[in-house]
Design a protein around this motif. Structure first.
Motif, PDB file in Angstrom:
ATOM      1  N   UNK A  80      73.828  30.542   8.751  1.00  0.00           N
ATOM      2  CA  UNK A  80      74.461  31.056   9.962  1.00  0.00           C
ATOM      3  C   UNK A  80      75.836  30.425  10.093  1.00  0.00           C
ATOM      4  N   UNK A  81      76.822  31.243  10.406  1.00  0.00           N
ATOM      5  CA  UNK A  81      78.178  30.740  10.633  1.00  0.00           C
ATOM      6  C   UNK A  81      78.570  31.084  12.060  1.00  0.00           C
ATOM      7  N   UNK A  82      79.042  30.075  12.786  1.00  0.00           N
ATOM      8  CA  UNK A  82      79.459  30.310  14.165  1.00  0.00           C
ATOM      9  C   UNK A  82      80.972  30.436  14.176  1.00  0.00           C
ATOM     10  N   UNK A  83      81.471  31.490  14.817  1.00  0.00           N
ATOM     11  CA  UNK A  83      82.917  31.697  14.894  1.00  0.00           C
ATOM     12  C   UNK A  83      83.359  31.631  16.342  1.00  0.00           C
ATOM     13  N   UNK A  84      84.600  31.191  16.517  1.00  0.00           N
ATOM     14  CA  UNK A  84      85.176  31.228  17.861  1.00  0.00           C
ATOM     15  C   UNK A  84      85.623  32.650  18.128  1.00  0.00           C
ATOM     16  N   UNK A  85      85.675  33.015  19.358  1.00  0.00           N
ATOM     17  CA  UNK A  85      86.230  34.326  19.697  1.00  0.00           C
ATOM     18  C   UNK A  85      85.194  35.416  19.635  1.00  0.00           C
ATOM     19  N   UNK A  86      85.325  36.359  20.548  1.00  0.00           N
ATOM     20  CA  UNK A  86      84.443  37.499  20.552  1.00  0.00           C
ATOM     21  C   UNK A  86      83.056  37.152  21.070  1.00  0.00           C
ATOM     22  N   UNK A 120      74.765  35.184   8.333  1.00  0.00           N
ATOM     23  CA  UNK A 120      74.773  35.725   9.680  1.00  0.00           C
ATOM     24  C   UNK A 120      75.957  35.115  10.406  1.00  0.00           C
ATOM     25  N   UNK A 121      76.792  35.946  10.977  1.00  0.00           N
ATOM     26  CA  UNK A 121      77.967  35.474  11.704  1.00  0.00           C
ATOM     27  C   UNK A 121      77.717  35.674  13.192  1.00  0.00           C
ATOM     28  N   UNK A 122      77.882  34.606  13.967  1.00  0.00           N
ATOM     29  CA  UNK A 122      77.649  34.711  15.407  1.00  0.00           C
ATOM     30  C   UNK A 122      78.827  34.102  16.159  1.00  0.00           C
ATOM     31  N   UNK A 123      79.222  34.760  17.240  1.00  0.00           N
ATOM     32  CA  UNK A 123      80.261  34.182  18.093  1.00  0.00           C
ATOM     33  C   UNK A 123      79.654  33.073  18.940  1.00  0.00           C
ATOM     34  N   UNK A 124      80.437  32.019  19.123  1.00  0.00           N
ATOM     35  CA  UNK A 124      79.951  30.889  19.906  1.00  0.00           C
ATOM     36  C   UNK A 124      79.589  31.324  21.320  1.00  0.00           C
ATOM     37  N   UNK A 125      80.435  32.187  21.885  1.00  0.00           N
ATOM     38  CA  UNK A 125      80.201  32.624  23.262  1.00  0.00           C
ATOM     39  C   UNK A 125      78.836  33.276  23.412  1.00  0.00           C
ATOM     40  N   UNK A 151      70.496  40.545  27.205  1.00  0.00           N
ATOM     41  CA  UNK A 151      71.480  39.537  27.585  1.00  0.00           C
ATOM     42  C   UNK A 151      72.727  39.622  26.704  1.00  0.00           C
ATOM     43  N   UNK A 152      72.510  39.845  25.407  1.00  0.00           N
ATOM     44  CA  UNK A 152      73.656  39.981  24.502  1.00  0.00           C
ATOM     45  C   UNK A 152      74.518  41.168  24.903  1.00  0.00           C
ATOM     46  N   UNK A 153      73.881  42.260  25.286  1.00  0.00           N
ATOM     47  CA  UNK A 153      74.628  43.438  25.729  1.00  0.00           C
ATOM     48  C   UNK A 153      75.434  43.151  26.967  1.00  0.00           C
ATOM     49  N   UNK A 154      74.840  42.406  27.930  1.00  0.00           N
ATOM     50  CA  UNK A 154      75.535  42.107  29.175  1.00  0.00           C
ATOM     51  C   UNK A 154      76.661  41.120  28.949  1.00  0.00           C
ATOM     52  N   UNK A 155      76.448  40.155  28.039  1.00  0.00           N
ATOM     53  CA  UNK A 155      77.508  39.195  27.722  1.00  0.00           C
ATOM     54  C   UNK A 155      78.718  39.930  27.179  1.00  0.00           C
ATOM     55  N   UNK A 156      78.460  40.855  26.254  1.00  0.00           N
ATOM     56  CA  UNK A 156      79.551  41.629  25.680  1.00  0.00           C
ATOM     57  C   UNK A 156      80.280  42.443  26.724  1.00  0.00           C
ATOM     58  N   UNK A 157      79.506  43.060  27.633  1.00  0.00           N
ATOM     59  CA  UNK A 157      80.111  43.911  28.652  1.00  0.00           C
ATOM     60  C   UNK A 157      80.892  43.092  29.665  1.00  0.00           C
TER      61      UNK A 157
END
Lengths: 123, 338
Positions: free
Chosen positions: B128-134, B147-152, B230-236
């Motif tokens: 898993x790689x955590x990226x800043x942004x998004x 797997x790439x995941x945004x920290x947020x 929750x992921x959907x709401x975070x994005x929105x």
């Protein structure tokens, strides 16, 4: 045949210019970059290449009087920008990657919130 | 042979009509695989039948006839389709191949960019790689998969839901969903009647990964539902702050999120057997039609080459292939007796 040769040369030139910028260590003008390239390329060629690299998001620039000073963008930023462009080009229909969740239309937000509360009650 | 195209056309249209329903109602793994397989079958059969038209056209050319030793006029006489129809068919095939080539190039460049990003982000294969942004999470299939995941996004989810998210993405990698979606996309490029099948397959692979995540977290369906919601709401909630990933053309339409959460809050999907059987039937039908068309053309060729005599019993295709094989062998080893 000729077109392919030209394209290859352009790619090489872009790489050389980027390498020269990195080697410079400080933001450089097109003239300084050209000097680093042992003067084999014309000034206008170097300038056009820098502009192209800037459009691709691989270099950033700042004004210095009447000229621009260029510096390479952070490698990871550059990679992400390149990927963004390539994936934009691939379009939604044949997208290479799938996100965990897609864009949510605003009207779905309250629906999703309600479903989340529902799920939390069951959890 | 003129009628051979009807079956793939009808099959493609039926598949296009059925795909959204299948993706929504049927067990996701079966849905994804059956839709992809049938799409590939439709595209392949269409390509074969259209390709036969090219064969038929080429066979009427005097140089080819001279090379293979028959009268082109007789060939033209026995071909059951008018040359205009064959030209049209070849044109359609050409357009399909061109679309497929464009698709291949775009995907290759996108994959190269993803590969480049993968190598810059580092991490180990399958990690898993955590990226800043998004606020994104996706699976990169290149270089052993990551797997790439945004920290947020990661920080917005409680730990059990983080596990669900990662399990979902790992399921994509493990089951090679990118390949399933790619096959479907290429089939739709070759066979443009397969409208809506790629997006149905995309949705089905998302549901498939959701169900796999449920298994990975021990059967807790509401947990995975919460992670997705929750992921959907975070994005929105933070649309402006997506960083580099804002304009990235990743799949996953918005309407899917609600449907996925509802499906996860529902009962476990079961029983993919009827669908698999229907898919198998469709593929068999397409294979039969394709084979029939090939046999039709082979019969014509054999009839013309044998100077109008009735062919031997058995498949003309088999005869032609055997004959060609013998000829090749005698070319390669002239001394040997056939």
């Amino acid at each position: 045949m000729e077109a392919r040769g030209q394209r290859r040369a352009r790619g090489d030139l872009e790489r050389e210019v980027l390498a020269a910028l990195s080697a410079a260590g400080a933001p450089s003008t097109p003239g300084e970059v050209r000097e680093r390239l042992d003067g084999s390329a014309a000034y206008t060629t170097v300038m056009t290449t820098l502009v192209r690299l800037h459009e691709k998001g691989l270099v950033s620039r700042e004004r210095d009087g009447r000229a621009h000073r260029y510096r390479p963008v952070d490698a990871a930023e550059a990679a992400a920008a390149r990927m963004r462009r390539a994936l934009e080009a691939s379009g939604q229909r044949d997208a290479v990657l799938a996100r965990f969740v897609g864009d949510l239309p605003p009207e779905d937000v309250p629906v999703l919130e309600r479903l989340l509360r529902d799920a939390e009650r069951r959890g | 042979m003129l009628y051979a195209l009807q079956v793939p056309v009808v099959a493609s249209l039926l598949l296009a009509l059925a795909a959204p329903l299948v993706a929504r109602r049927c067990p996701p793994r079966a849905a994804a695989l059956v839709l992809a397989a049938c799409a590939a079958g439709c595209a392949a059969t269409t390509a074969v039948v259209l390709g036969l038209h090219a064969v038929v056209l080429l066979g009427q050319l005097p140089p080819v006839a001279a090379l293979l030793g028959y009268d082109p006029g007789r060939f033209a006489h026995h071909v059951p389709v008018p040359p205009q129809a064959s030209l049209l068919a070849v044109g359609v095939l050409g357009a399909g191949l061109a679309r497929g080539a464009v698709l291949l190039r775009r995907r290759a460049s996108a994959l190269r960019a993803a590969d480049d990003l993968c190598s810059r982000l580092g991490g180990r294969a399958g990690g898993v790689v955590v990226v800043e942004g998004g606020a994104e999470a996706f699976a990169l299939p290149s270089r052993g998969g990551r797997v790439v995941v945004s920290r947020a996004l990661l920080e917005a989810l409680p730990e059990p839901e983080q596990e669900a998210l990662l399990a979902h993405e790992h399921a994509h990698l493990g089951a090679h969903h990118d390949l399933v979606r790619a096959v479907t996309a290429w089939s739709a490029a070759l066979d443009p009647l397969l409208v809506g099948v790629p997006s149905a397959v995309r949705y089905a692979t998302e549901r498939w990964a959701d169900e796999a995540a449920v298994v990975a977290v021990g059967g807790d369906r509401p947990l995975v539902a919460r992670a997705v919601a929750r992921a959907g709401l975070v994005g929105a909630a933070a649309p402006g702050d997506r960083g580099d990933w804002t304009a990235v053309a990743l799949a996953g339409g918005g309407g899917d999120v609600v449907r996925r959460v509802r499906a996860l809050l529902g009962s476990r999907p079961r029983g993919g057997r009827p669908l698999a059987a229907a898919g198998a039937l469709c593929l068999v039908a397409l294979l039969v039609v394709g084979g029939h068309a090939v046999e039709d053309v082979a019969e014509v060729v054999q009839h013309v080459r044998s100077g109008g005599q009735d062919g031997e019993p058995g498949l003309a295709t088999a005869d032609l292939v055997r004959g060609a094989g013998d000829r090749v062998l005698s070319e390669l080893a002239p001394g040997r007796a056939p």
